[in-house]
Write a protein that holds these residues in place. Structure first.
Motif, PDB file in Angstrom:
ATOM      1  N   ALA A 127       3.060   5.906   6.812  1.00  0.00           N
ATOM      2  CA  ALA A 127       2.363   5.544   5.580  1.00  0.00           C
ATOM      3  C   ALA A 127       1.945   4.078   5.609  1.00  0.00           C
ATOM      4  N   VAL A 128       2.815   3.223   6.152  1.00  0.00           N
ATOM      5  CA  VAL A 128       2.456   1.811   6.310  1.00  0.00           C
ATOM      6  C   VAL A 128       1.420   1.657   7.422  1.00  0.00           C
ATOM      7  N   TYR A 129       1.674   2.303   8.547  1.00  0.00           N
ATOM      8  CA  TYR A 129       0.845   2.140   9.745  1.00  0.00           C
ATOM      9  C   TYR A 129      -0.592   2.622   9.520  1.00  0.00           C
ATOM     10  N   PHE A 130      -0.716   3.764   8.831  1.00  0.00           N
ATOM     11  CA  PHE A 130      -2.046   4.352   8.607  1.00  0.00           C
ATOM     12  C   PHE A 130      -2.582   4.105   7.200  1.00  0.00           C
ATOM     13  N   ASP A 131      -1.856   3.319   6.398  1.00  0.00           N
ATOM     14  CA  ASP A 131      -2.323   2.936   5.069  1.00  0.00           C
ATOM     15  C   ASP A 131      -2.651   4.165   4.214  1.00  0.00           C
ATOM     16  N   THR A 132      -1.703   5.104   4.124  1.00  0.00           N
ATOM     17  CA  THR A 132      -1.982   6.372   3.445  1.00  0.00           C
ATOM     18  C   THR A 132      -1.842   6.310   1.931  1.00  0.00           C
ATOM     19  N   ASN A 133      -1.072   5.354   1.426  1.00  0.00           N
ATOM     20  CA  ASN A 133      -0.861   5.220  -0.015  1.00  0.00           C
ATOM     21  C   ASN A 133      -0.281   6.496  -0.636  1.00  0.00           C
ATOM     22  N   GLU A 134       0.584   7.165   0.112  1.00  0.00           N
ATOM     23  CA  GLU A 134       1.126   8.430  -0.383  1.00  0.00           C
ATOM     24  C   GLU A 134       2.406   8.235  -1.186  1.00  0.00           C
ATOM     25  N   LYS A 194       0.079  -2.424   2.615  1.00  0.00           N
ATOM     26  CA  LYS A 194       0.531  -3.577   1.839  1.00  0.00           C
ATOM     27  C   LYS A 194       2.002  -3.471   1.467  1.00  0.00           C
ATOM     28  N   GLY A 195       2.609  -2.320   1.764  1.00  0.00           N
ATOM     29  CA  GLY A 195       4.001  -2.108   1.418  1.00  0.00           C
ATOM     30  C   GLY A 195       4.146  -1.117   0.280  1.00  0.00           C
ATOM     31  N   PRO A 196       5.304  -1.126  -0.408  1.00  0.00           N
ATOM     32  CA  PRO A 196       5.542  -0.152  -1.463  1.00  0.00           C
ATOM     33  C   PRO A 196       5.077  -0.626  -2.834  1.00  0.00           C
ATOM     34  N   GLU A 197       4.602   0.302  -3.623  1.00  0.00           N
ATOM     35  CA  GLU A 197       4.328   0.071  -5.039  1.00  0.00           C
ATOM     36  C   GLU A 197       5.217   1.040  -5.826  1.00  0.00           C
ATOM     37  N   ILE A 198       6.034   0.532  -6.705  1.00  0.00           N
ATOM     38  CA  ILE A 198       6.938   1.391  -7.465  1.00  0.00           C
ATOM     39  C   ILE A 198       6.138   2.188  -8.491  1.00  0.00           C
ATOM     40  N   VAL A 199       6.388   3.505  -8.527  1.00  0.00           N
ATOM     41  CA  VAL A 199       5.645   4.408  -9.396  1.00  0.00           C
ATOM     42  C   VAL A 199       6.634   5.122 -10.309  1.00  0.00           C
ATOM     43  N   LEU A 200       6.727   4.659 -11.534  1.00  0.00           N
ATOM     44  CA  LEU A 200       7.645   5.262 -12.496  1.00  0.00           C
ATOM     45  C   LEU A 200       6.878   5.982 -13.595  1.00  0.00           C
TER      46      LEU A 200
END
Length: 369
Positions: free
Chosen positions: A253-260, A281-287
Motif C-alpha cells: 500500500a505504501v510502495y504502490f500508493d494504493t490509499n486502501e 505518504k503513510g497512514p491516515e487514521i479513518v474513524l
C-alpha cells in the motif's frame, strides 16, 4: 530480520507482482543466505524470477547500518527484527508460561524496541527519506520512538489479524460474502493478549449498511484467537502466513500508493491500533463519526494497561504496571519497572539471558541460538 515472520514475508514478497528488487538482511549470514536461496528456488518453481539479494547487517552498529542503507537506497524498509519473538513465552514450561503471559507484553517491550530504535537511528543518520513498516510491537514501539522523533511510518499485524476473523463471523451469521463486510476496529494488542477482555471499539458495515447492533461484544470476542490462553506448551514458532500477509498488504500500500483501507498498530506514533488508509505518504487514521480521535487514543491507553503498559513518559521512558513487573520478577528473576530508551538494549539482553537460562534449566531447546 529473517526469523519466522521475516522469512514468511520475503517468501510472499518474492511472488508479489511489480516488486522489482528485494534485499533481505540479517545478522546470521549463513542462515540468511539459505533462506534467500530457497526463496529464489521456490519462486522459480512457480515461474517467477525475482531479484533477491542477501546482505549481512548488525543493527547494534548504527554507523555501519547507516552506510549500508546509503549504498542500497531502499524505496521502503520493513523491520522484522526483535531480540525475543512474541511467541518465545509459549516455549516456557506451561506453569511459568501462563504466569508470564498474564503479565502481557509490557516487560518484553525492550526486546522489540531495541533493534527498531537502532534501525530508526540508522535511517536518520543515512539521510534517506524512506518509509519504515515496523513489525516489532508497533502498538508501543511507535509511541515510544515518537517521543524522540524516530517514528516508524506504520505497523501491521496485531489488530489487523482480527479483521478477517470478524468478517467471517458476520459473513456466516448474515449469509453474505466476506468481501462485502467492512469493519472499523480500534483496539490495542492487549485485546489479543487477553482474548477480548481488554476494551475495544468496533463498527460493522455490510454493503455500507450499519449492522453493528446485530453483533454483541461477546460475539466479537468469540472471534479473537485464544492462543494466549496457554493450554499446552508450544515447541516451535507458529505459522506466520496470515501475519506476513498483513505486512505484505501494508508494505505494498505504501510502495504502490494504493490509499486502501486497512488496520495498523502505531500509526502516526499513536498507541494501539486504528483503522487507516495507507498511501505513499503513510497512514491516515479513518474513524467513523461516532468516535473521536481523542476518545480512541484514550481507549487504547486504557487497554495498554491490560498488556502491562502503565505509561510512556515524555522522554520515551516506558513504565510497566506493578502487576507485570511482579509476575516477570517472580517467574524469570527480571526485576525492573522503568525502561529508559538509553538502557533498553541492556535490559533486553538481561531479559533474554534470564529467559534462556530458564529454558536450559528445564532442558528446552533455545530458539535461534
Amino acid at each position: 530480520g529473517l526469523g519466522a515472520l521475516g522469512t514468511a514475508l520475503v517468501q510472499q514478497l518474492a511472488l508479489a507482482p511489480g516488486v522489482n528488487k528485494i534485499v533481505a538482511a540479517d545478522i546470521d549470514e549463513k542462515r540468511g543466505k539459505e533462506i534467500v536461496d530457497n526463496t529464489i528456488y521456490g519462486a522459480a518453481t512457480s515461474g517467477v524470477y525475482p531479484d533477491i539479494q542477501f546482505v549481512g547487517i548488525d543493527l547494534f552498529d548504527v554507523d555501519e547500518a547507516a552506510d549500508l542503507l546509503k549504498q542500497i537506497e531502499p524505496a521502503l524498509i520493513c523491520n522484522c527484527t526483535t531480540l525475543a519473538s512474541w511467541w518465545f513465552p509459549h516455549l516456557l514450561p506451561i506453569e511459568i508460561g501462563k504466569k508470564v503471559l498474564e503479565a502481557g507484553f509490557g516487560p518484553w517491550i525492550p526486546c522489540h524496541l531495541t533493534l527498531a530504535y537502532k534501525l530508526m537511528q540508522a535511517v536518520k543518520k543515512s539521510g534517506l527519506d524512506v518509509p519504515v513498516v515496523n513489525a516489532s510491537y508497533n502498538d508501543a514501539v511507535a509511541p515510544i520512538l515518537s517521543k524522540v522523533g524516530l517514528t516508524p511510518t506504520v505497523g501491521a499485524g496485531n489488530i489487523d489479524l482480527l479483521i478477517p476473523r470478524i468478517k467471517k463471523v458476520v459473513s456466516e451469521k448474515l449469509k453474505v460474502p466476506m468481501r462485502e463486510v467492512t469493519v472499523f476496529l480500534v483496539a490495542h494488542h492487549s485485546v489479543i493478549t487477553t482474548a477480548g477482555e481488554a476494551p475495544f471499539w468496533y463498527k460493522i458495515l455490510v454493503r455500507d449498511k450499519n449492522v453493528t447492533d446485530r453483533f454483541a461484544v461477546e460475539e466479537i470476542r468469540g472471534a479473537i484467537p485464544r492462543h494466549y490462553r496457554l493450554e499446552e506448551r508450544w515447541v516451535e514458532a507458529p505459522l506466520q502466513y496470515h501475519i506476513a500477509a498483513s505486512f505484505l498488504r501494508n508494505i505494498l500500500a505504501v510502495y504502490f500508493d494504493t490509499n486502501e483501507l486497512s488496520h495498523a498498530p502505531g500509526p502516526l506514533g499513536l498507541p494501539g491500533g486504528f483503522p487507516v488508509r495507507i498511501s505513499s505518504k503513510g497512514p491516515e487514521i479513518v474513524l467513523p463519526e461516532e468516535l473521536s480521535l481523542n476518545d480512541a487514543v484514550k481507549l487504547n491507553e486504557e487497554a495498554a494497561r491490560f498488556d502491562g503498559v502503565e505509561k510512556i513518559e515524555d522522554d520515551g521512558t516506558l513504565v510497566i504496571t506493578d502487576r507485570a513487573a511482579e509476575v516477570v520478577r517472580d517467574a524469570l528473576g527480571f526485576d525492573h519497572k522503568r525502561f529508559r530508551l538509553a538502557e533498553c538494549a541492556e535490559k533486553a539482553k538481561e531479559l533474554v539471558s534470564l529467559y534462556r537460562e530458564t529454558l536450559r534449566k528445564y532442558r528446552i531447546r533455545v530458539p535461534y541460538e
